[in-house]
Design an enzyme around this catalytic site. Structure first.
Site, PDB file in Angstrom:
ATOM      1  N   ASP A  46      16.608 -24.308 -54.341  1.00 32.72           N
ATOM      2  CA  ASP A  46      15.207 -24.436 -53.815  1.00 32.72           C
ATOM      3  C   ASP A  46      15.116 -24.630 -51.985  1.00 32.72           C
ATOM      4  O   ASP A  46      15.858 -25.184 -51.867  1.00 32.72           O
ATOM      5  CB  ASP A  46      14.631 -25.547 -54.439  1.00 32.72           C
ATOM      6  CG  ASP A  46      13.283 -25.267 -54.775  1.00 32.72           C
ATOM      7  OD1 ASP A  46      12.473 -24.816 -54.161  1.00 32.72           O
ATOM      8  OD2 ASP A  46      13.049 -25.704 -56.124  1.00 32.72           O
ATOM      9  N   HIS A  51       8.769 -28.248 -63.023  1.00 31.18           N
ATOM     10  CA  HIS A  51       8.495 -29.683 -62.744  1.00 31.18           C
ATOM     11  C   HIS A  51       7.096 -29.947 -62.154  1.00 31.18           C
ATOM     12  O   HIS A  51       6.744 -30.943 -61.618  1.00 31.18           O
ATOM     13  CB  HIS A  51       9.564 -29.787 -61.672  1.00 31.18           C
ATOM     14  CG  HIS A  51       9.282 -29.237 -60.302  1.00 31.18           C
ATOM     15  ND1 HIS A  51       9.433 -27.746 -60.333  1.00 31.18           N
ATOM     16  CD2 HIS A  51       8.823 -29.419 -59.046  1.00 31.18           C
ATOM     17  CE1 HIS A  51       9.292 -27.617 -59.195  1.00 31.18           C
ATOM     18  NE2 HIS A  51       8.837 -28.233 -58.390  1.00 31.18           N
ATOM     19  N   ASP A  52       6.077 -28.794 -62.108  1.00 37.31           N
ATOM     20  CA  ASP A  52       4.772 -29.327 -61.674  1.00 37.31           C
ATOM     21  C   ASP A  52       3.825 -29.032 -62.736  1.00 37.31           C
ATOM     22  O   ASP A  52       2.523 -29.355 -62.466  1.00 37.31           O
ATOM     23  CB  ASP A  52       4.322 -28.055 -60.616  1.00 37.31           C
ATOM     24  CG  ASP A  52       5.266 -28.109 -59.514  1.00 37.31           C
ATOM     25  OD1 ASP A  52       5.603 -29.349 -59.106  1.00 37.31           O
ATOM     26  OD2 ASP A  52       5.417 -27.046 -58.776  1.00 37.31           O
ATOM     27  N   GLU A  67       7.854 -18.556 -54.967  1.00 37.60           N
ATOM     28  CA  GLU A  67       6.682 -19.357 -55.614  1.00 37.60           C
ATOM     29  C   GLU A  67       5.525 -19.273 -54.704  1.00 37.60           C
ATOM     30  O   GLU A  67       5.544 -19.500 -53.724  1.00 37.60           O
ATOM     31  CB  GLU A  67       7.051 -20.793 -55.690  1.00 37.60           C
ATOM     32  CG  GLU A  67       6.095 -21.626 -56.518  1.00 37.60           C
ATOM     33  CD  GLU A  67       5.766 -22.994 -56.109  1.00 37.60           C
ATOM     34  OE1 GLU A  67       5.227 -23.752 -56.993  1.00 37.60           O
ATOM     35  OE2 GLU A  67       5.797 -23.221 -54.843  1.00 37.60           O
ATOM     36  N   ASP A 109       9.966 -22.175 -52.105  1.00 35.71           N
ATOM     37  CA  ASP A 109       8.583 -23.082 -52.414  1.00 35.71           C
ATOM     38  C   ASP A 109       7.413 -22.422 -51.582  1.00 35.71           C
ATOM     39  O   ASP A 109       7.640 -22.089 -50.257  1.00 35.71           O
ATOM     40  CB  ASP A 109       8.976 -24.491 -51.874  1.00 35.71           C
ATOM     41  CG  ASP A 109       8.215 -25.389 -52.454  1.00 35.71           C
ATOM     42  OD1 ASP A 109       7.986 -25.558 -53.517  1.00 35.71           O
ATOM     43  OD2 ASP A 109       7.474 -25.972 -51.363  1.00 35.71           O
TER      44      ASP A 109
HETATM   45  C1  GLC Z   1       5.969 -26.671 -54.783  1.00 38.58           C
HETATM   46  C2  GLC Z   1       6.679 -27.520 -55.659  1.00 38.58           C
HETATM   47  C3  GLC Z   1       5.995 -28.623 -55.879  1.00 38.58           C
HETATM   48  C4  GLC Z   1       5.892 -29.258 -54.488  1.00 38.58           C
HETATM   49  C5  GLC Z   1       4.995 -28.465 -53.523  1.00 38.58           C
HETATM   50  C6  GLC Z   1       5.329 -28.850 -52.167  1.00 38.58           C
HETATM   51  O1  GLC Z   1       4.633 -26.356 -55.512  1.00 38.58           O
HETATM   52  O2  GLC Z   1       7.037 -26.930 -56.717  1.00 38.58           O
HETATM   53  O3  GLC Z   1       7.008 -29.554 -56.649  1.00 38.58           O
HETATM   54  O4  GLC Z   1       5.373 -30.578 -54.477  1.00 38.58           O
HETATM   55  O5  GLC Z   1       5.502 -27.050 -53.643  1.00 38.58           O
HETATM   56  O6  GLC Z   1       6.441 -28.605 -51.501  1.00 38.58           O
END
Ligand code: GLC
Length: 594
Positions: free
Chosen positions: A112, A350-351, A288, A216
């Protein structure tokens, strides 16, 4: 000579394509996966000790959420040193060992990477905040405020989690920008030094041998260079396709066209690491970001696939659990991501809420969901514990660790619950991060029984755990394992094209699609999304073509395994059925003599 092709024969024929198109990804959240040290926090050594489990399950690629040095305010998504490991997770040495062990098992490891922002505690930000003249000042996004004395934020930009994304820095009397939380200042990629430095970070890990990155919030890297206000939008709450909310869009702060260019630059960088003679050396980039499939496609390239390899399509999570809705989704993804592009299918992370809970903790539905995810054309992402039906943990307010939940903390608990439902779990994310359930012992085998895990283990771990499910042939785990095996064995499943069965040929509650290879392997998937038995006629003609249809797999317990499969046939409630269509030989094949 037999006129029927056997599945094994097909398996040798189709030309290989890049590994990342055929792979199955499993997300490991290091803090929650396996604790080897007994401090209640998962670690890299713990992950090493569970690699055999992942291999046995049939996983091919592991995506590791951040383990870099970090104050852990956002559990590692706030990095203070990009080229080192946080002490609670291990060390660079342990990381190298992990990588060797993953590769030894012929698996891939994807890291990541948080390019968009650092931790507020990163030495770069400390320097930048030390004075307006500091050489690192321009590494972050600073602006003067509006109103006399600059006491109002520079413009109306909101962060992704609500509230202004601008934060006033009293000492230097300017505002810094954060796309996410206040302790995650955005880096300024319009400064070439920053870009070069972050490219060095990527190279540091690529040189160590990692197989790629999950990027990310990559759509937030570039903002509007003129800092124009975000326009009005008719939208109260964000959704998976549009993150605008409270009547304000994110047009100036997300998916800015410069991000698409950046995606191509990143691709050029990782491509330096792949050698033509060794397709397995290719490094993958997975983005993402949030937006409609059309917008997300632009991250992968316009005419050519020359940017990110894959991009998450979170729309999957928002689609109702019904045949027409799933059908529409496949139609859309196939249209927007035609080969050589490839869509992704993701249901948990995880979100977001755990999928098993979203499906009402119904194992039949969870099996059907995995059946779809692992047989449709796309790269599947499985979140740790999804394969055993881990459900959303109940977290007491005092146990809250998630920074987003704390950020929204002033909102009454009841409202948080409603908001969390409306956002699919995006504002209280601890519930989907509880420790992996390995066995029925105290603390579920995640850590030592006497240790206190960083988040409480789910109450149902005595019943729902990997050990218990591995023993049962009809468990959700077994369903995943068999499907993953079929995915590897049948080229039509990992590289075949996809054709939807016309809806007129099937009952309304049934979705059907065929995956096929140019060599003639044909698999038919039939999915019953209802709680009633569905009767159907086979949507392929078997009478005049001499084709024969046989059952390969079903998510339901089938009493009769009739061969050939009868038409009309029956589907059990929520059954996913995989049939192979065996046709007479249409020409010479790799295994036939010339
Ligand atoms: C992404 C991650 C999340 C994080 C955010 C800020 O959405 O998946 O867990 O809090 O970015 O980095």
């Amino acid at each position: 000579m037999s006129k029927k092709k056997s599945p094994q024969q097909f398996a040798q024929q189709t030309l290989p394509q890049p590994w990342w198109k055929e792979t199955t990804v499993y997300q490991v959240y290091p803090r929650s996966f396996m604790d080897s040290s007994g401090d209640g926090i998962g670690d890299l050594k713990g992950i090493i000790s569970r690699l055999d489990y992942l291999q046995e399950l049939g996983i091919e690629t592991i995506w590791l959420s951040p383990f870099y040095t970090s104050p852990q305010q956002d559990i590692g998504y706030d990095i203070s040193h990009y080229c080192d490991v946080s002490p609670e997770y291990g060390s660079l040495e342990v990381f190298d060992h992990l990588l060797v062990e993953v590769h030894k098992r012929k698996m891939k490891l994807v890291l990541d990477m948080v390019l968009n922002h650092t931790s507020i505690q990163h030495p770069w930000f400390r320097e930048a905040a030390s004075g307006r003249e500091n050489p690192k000042r321009n590494w972050y996004v600073w602006r003067d405020g509006r109103k006399p004395g600059g006491k109002a934020p520079p413009n109306n930009w909101r962060s992704m989690v609500g509230g202004s994304g601008w934060h006033y820095h009293r000492e230097t009397k300017q505002w810094y920008w954060t796309s996410f939380l206040s302790f995650q200042p955005d880096l300024n990629y319009r400064n070439p030094e920053v870009k070069q430095e972050m490219f060095k970070v990527l190279r540091f890990w690529l040189d160590r041998g990692v197989d790629g990155f999950r990027l990310d919030i990559i759509g937030a890297v570039y903002e509007d260079p003129y800092f124009r206000d975000n326009p009005f939008i008719w939208k109260l709450l964000p959704d998976e396709e549009n993150t605008g909310f409270l009547f304000r869009s994110h047009r100036m702060t997300q998916n800015h066209p410069d991000n698409f260019k950046f995606a191509r630059e990143l691709r050029r960088l990782v491509d330096e690491y792949s050698s033509r003679s060794n397709p397995s050396s290719e490094r993958v980039l997975i983005g993402e970001t949030f937006g409609s499939p059309e917008v997300l496609r632009r991250y992968c390239g316009q005419e050519q696939p020359d940017a990110l390899h894959l991009v998450f399509l979170f729309k999957t999570m928002a689609v109702p659990f019904s045949a027409p809705a799933f059908r529409k989704l496949v139609e859309e993804f196939e249209k927007v991501f035609p080969a050589p592009f490839i869509p992704t299918y993701v249901y948990s992370n995880h979100d977001r809420f755990r999928r098993f809970s979203v499906l009402g903790k119904d194992t039949r539905k969870a099996k059907l969901n995995s059946f779809f995810q692992l047989t449709v054309r796309g790269v599947p992402f499985i979140y740790y514990g999804e394969e055993i039906g881990m459900c959303q943990g109940r977290i007491k307010p005092k146990d809250t660790r998630d920074a987003v939940a704390r950020h929204i903390g002033t909102v009454p608990a009841a409202k948080i619950k409603v908001l969390n439902r409306l956002t699919n779990g995006a504002i209280q994310r601890d519930g989907c991060r509880t420790p992996m359930q390995w066995d029925s012992t105290l603390q579920a085998g995640f850590t030592q029984p006497t240790a206190e895990p960083w988040l409480p283990v789910n109450e149902n771990s005595t019943k729902v755990n990997t050990e218990a499910q591995k023993e049962r042939g009809d468990s959700l785990y077994a369903c995943y394992q068999q499907l993953l095996e079929l995915r590897r064995l049948y080229p039509a499943l990992h590289r075949g094209s996809l054709e939807l069965v016309p809806k007129e040929l099937l009952p309304k509650a049934v979705l059907g699609y065929i995956r096929s290879t140019p060599e003639g392997e044909q698999l038919l998937m039939l999915l019953n999304f209802s709680r009633k038995i569905q009767r159907f006629s086979l949507p392929v003609s078997t009478s005049d073509s001499e084709a024969e249809v046989q059952t390969l797999f079903s998510t339901a317990a089938r009493s009769e395994q009739k061969s050939p499969f009868p038409s009309p046939g029956k589907l059990q409630p929520y059954e996913g059925l995989l049939l192979i269509i065996l046709c007479p030989d249409q020409g010479p094949s790799a295994s036939d003599p010339a």
